[in-house]
Design a protein around this motif. Structure first.
Motif, PDB file in Angstrom:
ATOM      1  N   THR A   1      -4.422 -11.439  -7.990  1.00  0.00           N
ATOM      2  CA  THR A   1      -3.422 -10.602  -8.633  1.00  0.00           C
ATOM      3  C   THR A   1      -2.680  -9.811  -7.566  1.00  0.00           C
ATOM      4  OG1 THR A   1      -3.045  -8.988 -10.407  1.00  0.00           O
ATOM      5  CG2 THR A   1      -4.932  -8.587  -8.970  1.00  0.00           C
ATOM      6  N   THR A   2      -1.518  -9.315  -7.919  1.00  0.00           N
ATOM      7  CA  THR A   2      -0.780  -8.367  -7.087  1.00  0.00           C
ATOM      8  C   THR A   2      -0.826  -7.037  -7.816  1.00  0.00           C
ATOM      9  OG1 THR A   2       0.644 -10.084  -6.155  1.00  0.00           O
ATOM     10  CG2 THR A   2       1.471  -7.808  -6.097  1.00  0.00           C
ATOM     11  N   TYR A   3      -1.437  -6.030  -7.198  1.00  0.00           N
ATOM     12  CA  TYR A   3      -1.793  -4.823  -7.945  1.00  0.00           C
ATOM     13  C   TYR A   3      -0.583  -4.133  -8.568  1.00  0.00           C
ATOM     14  CZ  TYR A   3      -0.306  -1.532  -4.261  1.00  0.00           C
ATOM     15  OH  TYR A   3       0.436  -0.795  -3.368  1.00  0.00           O
ATOM     16  N   PHE A   4       0.560  -4.133  -7.882  1.00  0.00           N
ATOM     17  CA  PHE A   4       1.695  -3.397  -8.436  1.00  0.00           C
ATOM     18  C   PHE A   4       2.397  -4.167  -9.550  1.00  0.00           C
ATOM     19  CE2 PHE A   4       2.972  -5.112  -4.230  1.00  0.00           C
ATOM     20  CZ  PHE A   4       3.979  -5.985  -4.578  1.00  0.00           C
ATOM     21  N   LEU A   5       2.201  -5.481  -9.623  1.00  0.00           N
ATOM     22  CA  LEU A   5       2.698  -6.235 -10.776  1.00  0.00           C
ATOM     23  C   LEU A   5       1.745  -6.077 -11.957  1.00  0.00           C
ATOM     24  CD1 LEU A   5       3.957  -9.529  -9.077  1.00  0.00           C
ATOM     25  CD2 LEU A   5       5.255  -7.467  -9.678  1.00  0.00           C
ATOM     26  N   LEU A   6       0.457  -6.056 -11.673  1.00  0.00           N
ATOM     27  CA  LEU A   6      -0.540  -5.829 -12.718  1.00  0.00           C
ATOM     28  C   LEU A   6      -0.299  -4.493 -13.419  1.00  0.00           C
ATOM     29  CD1 LEU A   6      -3.215  -7.081 -13.890  1.00  0.00           C
ATOM     30  CD2 LEU A   6      -4.426  -5.632 -12.241  1.00  0.00           C
ATOM     31  N   ALA A   7       0.139  -3.498 -12.645  1.00  0.00           N
ATOM     32  CA  ALA A   7       0.325  -2.142 -13.174  1.00  0.00           C
ATOM     33  C   ALA A   7       1.768  -1.829 -13.535  1.00  0.00           C
ATOM     34  CB  ALA A   7      -0.171  -1.129 -12.142  1.00  0.00           C
TER      35      ALA A   7
END
Length: 249
Positions: free
Chosen positions: A141-147
């Motif tokens: 995952t890419t954390y800033f896309l997840l959030a």
């Protein structure tokens, strides 16, 4: 609370983590230019910080956070200086070596957490190879896309993370206090919507074509309060994913 960081644990403690079927979080990031006001380590600092915070929030899920891979795919930033980059074969080989080490130590589950936009395409392309060449259960995952959904209401001029922007600058104020060159913030803004182009046509573009400052977005909107809120949003989104993985493990 015992540390969730791989480098803080003994080999014996890590063997116990493997025996408990812990999820290994592997942060991957970059060292690259981040405008006139931020150090080049932004992606590495933020990705590692978010992963640590998420692991600490993951309730009773066994998690260990591996050291952050600080080099990634950053050719598009090279023109500004201060940047390291892999080529595709090297990046694939390094990641596969890391995963091989994790597997040999008895772990079964890995969550690759990306903190740099330039890595996304490569990671997506590598996943079938990693599934074929290891026995690990790997998610990425890419954390800033997840959030992104949680981040949007916190921001003034953008809907998510851009580059050296409102979000990254704010989070650096929290995770690396004193690292932001605040006298340069008045220069730290640039293009917000990228370059015009044809949706069905791809070509490599240097960030020099997009922004004179190396910034996409507006760092002048940054604040410590916003940084803490963004960090909380990113950590909680990632912790939620870890909890989901823990349920099916």
């Amino acid at each position: 609370m015992a540390s969730v960081l791989w480098q803080d644990l003994t080999a014996e403690e890590l063997r116990a983590k493997a025996a408990a079927d812990a999820i290994v979080v592997l942060p991957v990031a970059s060292i690259e230019q981040h405008g006139p006001h931020l150090p080049v380590g932004v992606d590495t600092i933020l990705c590692g910080g978010v992963c640590k915070a998420a692991a600490e929030r993951a309730d009773d899920v066994e998690v260990v956070v591996a050291p952050t891979l600080w080099c990634g795919m950053a050719e598009h930033h090279m023109a500004f200086g201060g940047t390291f980059t892999f080529d595709i074969p090297t990046y694939r080989a390094v990641l596969l070596s890391f995963l091989g080490s994790i597997e040999r130590h008895g772990f079964h589950r890995v969550l690759i957490v990306n903190g740099h936009g330039g890595n996304i395409a490569a990671l997506t392309a590598f996943l079938p190879d990693f599934a074929r060449e290891t026995r690990l259960q790997i998610e990425a995952t890419t954390y800033f896309l997840l959030a992104q959904e949680a981040l949007a209401p916190l921001l003034e001029d953008q809907k998510g993370v851009q580059h050296a922007c409102e979000v990254e600058t704010s989070m650096m104020m929290v995770l690396a206090p004193g690292s932001v060159r605040e006298p340069r913030l008045n220069e730290a803004f640039g293009a917000r919507d990228g370059l015009p182009g044809r949706p069905a046509v791809s070509r490599h573009r240097s960030f020099r074509e997009m922004t004179e400052t190396g910034v996409v977005g507006d760092a002048r909107r940054a604040s410590v309060a916003k940084g803490q809120a963004c960090l909380d949003a990113c950590a909680e989104a990632l912790a939620g994913l870890l909890r989901e993985m823990g349920k099916v493990g």
